[in-house]
Design a protein around this motif. Structure first.
Motif, mmCIF file in Angstrom:
data_model
loop_
_atom_site.group_PDB
_atom_site.id
_atom_site.type_symbol
_atom_site.label_atom_id
_atom_site.label_comp_id
_atom_site.label_asym_id
_atom_site.label_seq_id
_atom_site.Cartn_x
_atom_site.Cartn_y
_atom_site.Cartn_z
ATOM 1 N N SER B 238 0.858 -1.189 0.000
ATOM 2 C CA SER B 238 0.000 0.000 0.000
ATOM 3 C C SER B 238 0.899 1.246 0.000
ATOM 4 O O SER B 238 2.105 1.139 0.178
ATOM 5 N N VAL B 239 0.286 2.405 -0.168
ATOM 6 C CA VAL B 239 1.071 3.597 -0.509
ATOM 7 C C VAL B 239 2.111 3.962 0.556
ATOM 8 O O VAL B 239 3.231 4.358 0.230
ATOM 9 N N ASN B 240 1.793 3.771 1.848
ATOM 10 C CA ASN B 240 2.746 4.139 2.886
ATOM 11 C C ASN B 240 4.025 3.303 2.814
ATOM 12 O O ASN B 240 5.129 3.830 2.859
ATOM 13 N N THR B 241 3.867 1.995 2.726
ATOM 14 C CA THR B 241 5.028 1.116 2.635
ATOM 15 C C THR B 241 5.757 1.333 1.314
ATOM 16 O O THR B 241 6.989 1.384 1.265
ATOM 17 N N GLU B 242 4.977 1.465 0.248
ATOM 18 C CA GLU B 242 5.558 1.604 -1.090
ATOM 19 C C GLU B 242 6.488 2.819 -1.162
ATOM 20 O O GLU B 242 7.595 2.739 -1.684
ATOM 21 N N THR B 243 6.039 3.955 -0.607
ATOM 22 C CA THR B 243 6.832 5.177 -0.724
ATOM 23 C C THR B 243 8.071 5.131 0.166
ATOM 24 O O THR B 243 9.131 5.577 -0.234
ATOM 25 N N VAL B 244 7.941 4.565 1.371
ATOM 26 C CA VAL B 244 9.118 4.457 2.243
ATOM 27 C C VAL B 244 10.158 3.548 1.590
ATOM 28 O O VAL B 244 11.356 3.830 1.574
ATOM 29 N N PHE B 245 9.666 2.460 0.993
ATOM 30 C CA PHE B 245 10.576 1.510 0.338
ATOM 31 C C PHE B 245 11.228 2.143 -0.892
ATOM 32 O O PHE B 245 12.431 2.009 -1.108
ATOM 33 N N ASN B 246 10.429 2.831 -1.686
ATOM 34 C CA ASN B 246 10.919 3.493 -2.900
ATOM 35 C C ASN B 246 12.096 4.420 -2.545
ATOM 36 O O ASN B 246 13.142 4.424 -3.175
ATOM 37 N N ARG B 247 11.906 5.193 -1.496
ATOM 38 C CA ARG B 247 12.934 6.130 -1.058
ATOM 39 C C ARG B 247 14.204 5.392 -0.647
ATOM 40 O O ARG B 247 15.302 5.728 -1.077
ATOM 41 N N GLN B 248 14.041 4.361 0.193
ATOM 42 C CA GLN B 248 15.231 3.637 0.664
ATOM 43 C C GLN B 248 15.953 2.920 -0.464
ATOM 44 O O GLN B 248 17.172 2.811 -0.469
ATOM 45 N N LEU B 249 15.174 2.411 -1.422
ATOM 46 C CA LEU B 249 15.761 1.683 -2.545
ATOM 47 C C LEU B 249 16.664 2.615 -3.351
ATOM 48 O O LEU B 249 17.811 2.287 -3.646
ATOM 49 N N VAL B 250 16.152 3.791 -3.683
ATOM 50 C CA VAL B 250 16.927 4.728 -4.495
ATOM 51 C C VAL B 250 18.088 5.300 -3.684
ATOM 52 O O VAL B 250 19.213 5.400 -4.165
ATOM 53 N N GLU B 251 17.805 5.642 -2.423
ATOM 54 C CA GLU B 251 18.880 6.179 -1.582
ATOM 55 C C GLU B 251 19.945 5.125 -1.291
ATOM 56 O O GLU B 251 21.085 5.450 -0.989
ATOM 57 N N GLY B 252 19.550 3.853 -1.382
ATOM 58 C CA GLY B 252 20.497 2.764 -1.144
ATOM 59 C C GLY B 252 21.355 2.468 -2.362
ATOM 60 O O GLY B 252 22.103 1.498 -2.357
ATOM 61 N N GLY B 253 21.202 3.262 -3.413
ATOM 62 C CA GLY B 253 22.097 3.135 -4.554
ATOM 63 C C GLY B 253 21.531 2.356 -5.732
ATOM 64 O O GLY B 253 22.227 2.074 -6.694
ATOM 65 N N TYR B 254 20.245 1.999 -5.679
ATOM 66 C CA TYR B 254 19.637 1.260 -6.791
ATOM 67 C C TYR B 254 19.272 2.238 -7.901
ATOM 68 O O TYR B 254 18.696 3.291 -7.643
ATOM 69 N N SER B 255 19.634 1.905 -9.136
ATOM 70 C CA SER B 255 19.354 2.857 -10.217
ATOM 71 C C SER B 255 18.469 2.257 -11.295
ATOM 72 O O SER B 255 18.285 2.849 -12.352
ATOM 73 N N GLY B 256 17.907 1.067 -11.051
ATOM 74 C CA GLY B 256 17.078 0.425 -12.077
ATOM 75 C C GLY B 256 15.639 0.921 -12.050
ATOM 76 O O GLY B 256 15.319 1.958 -11.485
ATOM 77 N N THR B 257 14.775 0.103 -12.674
ATOM 78 C CA THR B 257 13.360 0.444 -12.795
ATOM 79 C C THR B 257 12.604 0.002 -11.550
ATOM 80 O O THR B 257 12.873 -1.063 -11.014
ATOM 81 N N PHE B 258 11.665 0.837 -11.105
ATOM 82 C CA PHE B 258 10.844 0.458 -9.954
ATOM 83 C C PHE B 258 9.367 0.549 -10.332
ATOM 84 O O PHE B 258 8.932 1.546 -10.893
ATOM 85 N N PHE B 259 8.616 -0.516 -10.049
ATOM 86 C CA PHE B 259 7.196 -0.581 -10.406
ATOM 87 C C PHE B 259 6.313 -0.622 -9.160
ATOM 88 O O PHE B 259 6.590 -1.375 -8.228
ATOM 89 N N ALA B 260 5.265 0.188 -9.149
ATOM 90 C CA ALA B 260 4.321 0.210 -8.033
ATOM 91 C C ALA B 260 2.921 -0.139 -8.557
ATOM 92 O O ALA B 260 2.613 0.130 -9.714
ATOM 93 N N PRO B 261 2.060 -0.750 -7.714
ATOM 94 C CA PRO B 261 0.732 -1.180 -8.175
ATOM 95 C C PRO B 261 -0.335 -0.080 -8.093
ATOM 96 O O PRO B 261 -0.078 1.002 -7.559
ATOM 97 N N ASP B 262 -1.515 -0.401 -8.603
ATOM 98 C CA ASP B 262 -2.596 0.590 -8.765
ATOM 99 C C ASP B 262 -3.028 1.269 -7.467
ATOM 100 O O ASP B 262 -3.391 2.439 -7.490
ATOM 101 N N GLY B 263 -2.966 0.522 -6.346
ATOM 102 C CA GLY B 263 -3.448 1.088 -5.083
ATOM 103 C C GLY B 263 -2.605 2.251 -4.584
ATOM 104 O O GLY B 263 -2.981 2.931 -3.626
ATOM 105 N N THR B 264 -1.459 2.474 -5.197
ATOM 106 C CA THR B 264 -0.575 3.539 -4.727
ATOM 107 C C THR B 264 -0.584 4.744 -5.654
ATOM 108 O O THR B 264 0.092 5.733 -5.391
#
Lengths: 313, 394
Positions: B238-264
């Motif tokens: 859901s949107v709360n977890t998705e956004t926190v994870f998205n931030r950590q993923l990119v800040e953790g040095g990941y530069s690939g593609t990230f996909f999120a589902p419709d509920g977010t």
């Protein structure tokens, strides 16, 4: 990939992440362990004190309107102001909690489990008040603190945020050590932790010493709250729930009532979670932390560095 | 036992008595030449308060708008059409209580909603027993296997997940993919279907993990992803977890593609995930709203304008679908349907051309045609519609 191979590959990443989050657990554990040391009471609302700090800091950062494009000095001052506000708010809230939820029960000689329930009730009340005021979603922190990678060791990166967390935690611990070990106030608290009756007879103002203990715990939690908010760029009304549990675990792991133990427990818990999370599936990382707690309690019930509790008659 | 039998008998007697009286009244009124006036209500069950209200209110507004626009036309047929909000906060524990209230109001002919799979799952048996048709936006695939009076107005999550996998493997040519979920029915269902489709498309899932939806520290999962060399990551949450994870993923040095589902998919996403959200992809069954690059003219654009005029806010994901579902019920009423069972029959047999797609349901309640999934991406801090997955992955 096998557990060990994956652990080897991600060892440094887990090490640095673990130390950063472990420092925050340590800050929370300090307040819990001090209160437990003098009152034999688990302050269940301590996680909410931590959450209040994160909200106060967010309020200051929003009010100051700083952004990533502000000057370096501006950002530093804004973060310092946010940290001070967080510590002030959490310290005040912790003292209020003692005065409202715990002191009246103690005065009337209520059993300790009554105080525990009172604390739990305050925890829920504070959470729901914040939920009503700020909603149940996450509130994002402005991205003020620049995220720079300072050092890369194989898979691990030390970022500017991790350094901020560790410096602040270390500073707080040195300060705490000075206060508890080298001031009159600290001596009073230590005396109270050893034997409340004797401390009272020797002229320690018990109510004041308890209040100061809550204040110190609140200051640590408030600092933890602002660091947690900056590290994860968020706050929410439930922010304190899981870190509160982790702080309690850290306190027990290190030995309840033992300040160096709380710090050791926090760092160890952070490390075990992250190393365990690298080795096992991520959802099992809490199992590693709590499993270790279980083992420690089986073989060393007094915690790693030993309990230091008030003698009760 | 005896007492209950007696009560039931009394109940039957009184009902018969009432029916006689009302029949008499009806005859009397028709003798005087008045058209019989009837109240018909359409309920909307979704989140109007609580954490998912940002998602539920715009759908309810779509329903409300459709009711308001048709009240006059139906008044000419002697029907007083009304909108009934039923706020379940998208909480599966509260939903049955809300549903029972809806069922008790005999004037309610049908329900638009529930809007999540979890709540649909909780109230499906209740509505089915009372033959109340529900036009749900709950997208869990398994809901269609239960024989309920459910009509899904959007394609299910298996199709959404397939679109995620197809887009990553075919359009972006990514072969190493990480699939993460938050362990909930919604997130896990999506993740399982994404994994299956990635394998079918010839890609490989290099990281699969469940994360704690209440946690904040996802650093060990992020380390695994960066160590695995995954170039594409999907997180079902859901949107709360998705956004926190998205931030950590990119800040953790990941530069690939990230996909999120419709509920977010919401404008809040950018606010919550910060600069890290740049470039994040979304799949959604929902038609693109004006803000995301939806149509500038035609019926859908008219709907967006009407919506804005009435609610002083922009329509969001599923507002138009809520409007369409309500309009289909209205079409049934116009064709002479007056009760719940009649509406169920109508929905099972007829089709309706709405703003976003043509609605025709299979026997199990799944949409029969127009099952395209839309792909979105955050560009320059704004959500932009890229197109339908069927066109993009050709």
């Amino acid at each position: 990939m096998s557990c060990l191979a994956s652990l080897q590959q991600q060892f440094f990443a887990s090490l640095f992440n673990g130390l950063a989050i472990g420092s925050i657990y340590a800050l929370i554990a300090l307040g819990l362990t001090m209160v437990y040391g003098i009152l034999n009471l688990i302050n269940f609302a301590h996680g909410e004190i931590f959450m209040i700090g994160a909200f106060a800091a967010l309020g200051v950062l929003s009010a100051l309107g700083v952004s990533a494009s502000s000057s370096g000095l501006g950002i530093t001052l804004a973060i310092a102001a946010a940290a001070l506000a967080a510590m002030a708010a959490s310290g005040a809230a912790a003292m209020l909690l003692e005065v409202v939820a715990y002191r009246p029960l103690r005065r009337r000689g209520a059993p300790r489990h009554a105080a525990m329930i009172s604390g739990l009730g305050c925890s829920v009340a504070i959470q729901e008040t914040f939920a009503l005021a700020f909603g149940r979603g996450n509130l994002p922190y402005p991205s003020v603190f620049p995220l720079k990678t300072l050092l890369v060791v194989e898979s691990g990166r030390i970022t500017s945020r991790m350094v901020l967390i560790m410096i602040c935690t270390l500073g707080m611990m040195i300060l705490l050590d000075r206060v508890v070990m080298h001031t009159r106030l600290g001596r009073g608290i230590r005396a109270l932790a050893q034997d409340p009756v004797a401390a009272g007879l020797m002229g320690v103002n018990i109510s004041r010493a308890i209040l100061v203990t809550f204040l110190i715990g609140g200051l640590c939690a408030g600092l933890g709250g602002v660091l947690y908010g900056i590290y994860f760029s968020k706050t929410s009304y439930m922010l304190g729930f899981i870190p509160g549990l982790k702080g309690l675990t850290a306190a027990i792991l290190g030995g309840v009532g033992n300040l160096p133990g709380a710090v050791l427990g926090g760092l160890l818990l952070g490390l075990m979670e992250n190393l365990g999370g690298a080795c096992l599936p991520g959802q099992l990382k809490d199992v590693v932390g709590f499993g270790a707690l279980l083992l420690v309690l089986v073989f060393r019930p007094q915690g790693l560095l030993g309990e230091r509790l008030a003698r009760r008659t | 036992m005896y007492l209950q039998d007696f009560k039931a008998m009394l109940n039957r007697l009184s009902k018969g008595f009432l029916a006689t009286i009302s029949l008499g009244a009806l005859l009397a009124s028709s003798n005087f030449g008045f058209a019989a006036s009837q109240t018909i209500k359409i309920a909307y069950e979704g989140a109007l308060t609580g954490p998912v209200a940002f998602f539920g209110i715009p759908i309810g507004n779509g329903v409300q708008l459709a009711v308001a626009q048709n009240q006059e036309a139906l008044a000419k047929l002697g029907i007083d059409l009304q909108y009934v909000p039923a706020d379940d906060q998208v909480d599966a524990a509260q939903a049955p209580t809300v549903a029972r209230k809806v069922i008790q109001d005999a004037d309610i002919i049908g329900v638009v909603g529930p809007i999540f799979g979890s709540t649909t799952n909780a109230v499906g048996p209740l509505y089915t027993q009372a033959s109340v048709p529900m036009l749900t936006m709950g997208t869990a695939a398994a809901l269609a296997t239960k024989g309920w009076t459910m009509f899904r107005v959007v394609p299910n999550d298996d199709l959404q997940a397939a679109a995620v996998a197809d887009y990553m493997t075919k359009a972006l040519k990514i072969t190493k993919i990480g699939v993460i979920d938050d362990g909930t029915q919604y997130g896990h269902g999506l993740a399982a279907a994404v994994k299956a489709q990635v394998a079918k498309d010839g890609g490989s899932v290099v990281v699969e993990e469940a994360i704690d939806p209440n946690g904040d520290d996802f650093s060990s999962t992020v380390s695994k992803i960066t160590a695995s060399g995954a170039k594409g990551v999907f997180l079902g949450a859901s949107v709360n977890t998705e956004t926190v994870f998205n931030r950590q993923l990119v800040e953790g040095g990941y530069s690939g593609t990230f996909f999120a589902p419709d509920g977010t998919l919401s404008p809040d996403y950018v606010k919550l995930a910060g600069p890290s959200s740049e470039g994040t992809y979304f799949t959604s069954q929902a038609a693109p709203v004006a803000d995301y690059g939806g149509p500038k003219d035609g019926p859908l654009a008219t709907f967006f304008n009407d919506y804005k005029a009435k609610f002083s806010a922009d329509a969001q994901a599923y507002s138009a679908e809520g409007f369409d579902a309500t309009s289909m019920i209205v079409a049934a009423i116009k064709s002479g349907v007056r009760d719940r069972a009649g509406l169920v029959d109508y929905l099972r047999s007829k089709d309706y051309r709405g703003l976003t797609r043509t609605y025709k349901f299979q026997a199990n309640g799944e949409p029969e045609s127009d099952t395209s999934i839309n792909i979105y991406q955050i560009k320059n801090g704004k959500i932009a519609w890229l197109g339908a997955s069927s066109d993009l992955t050709k």
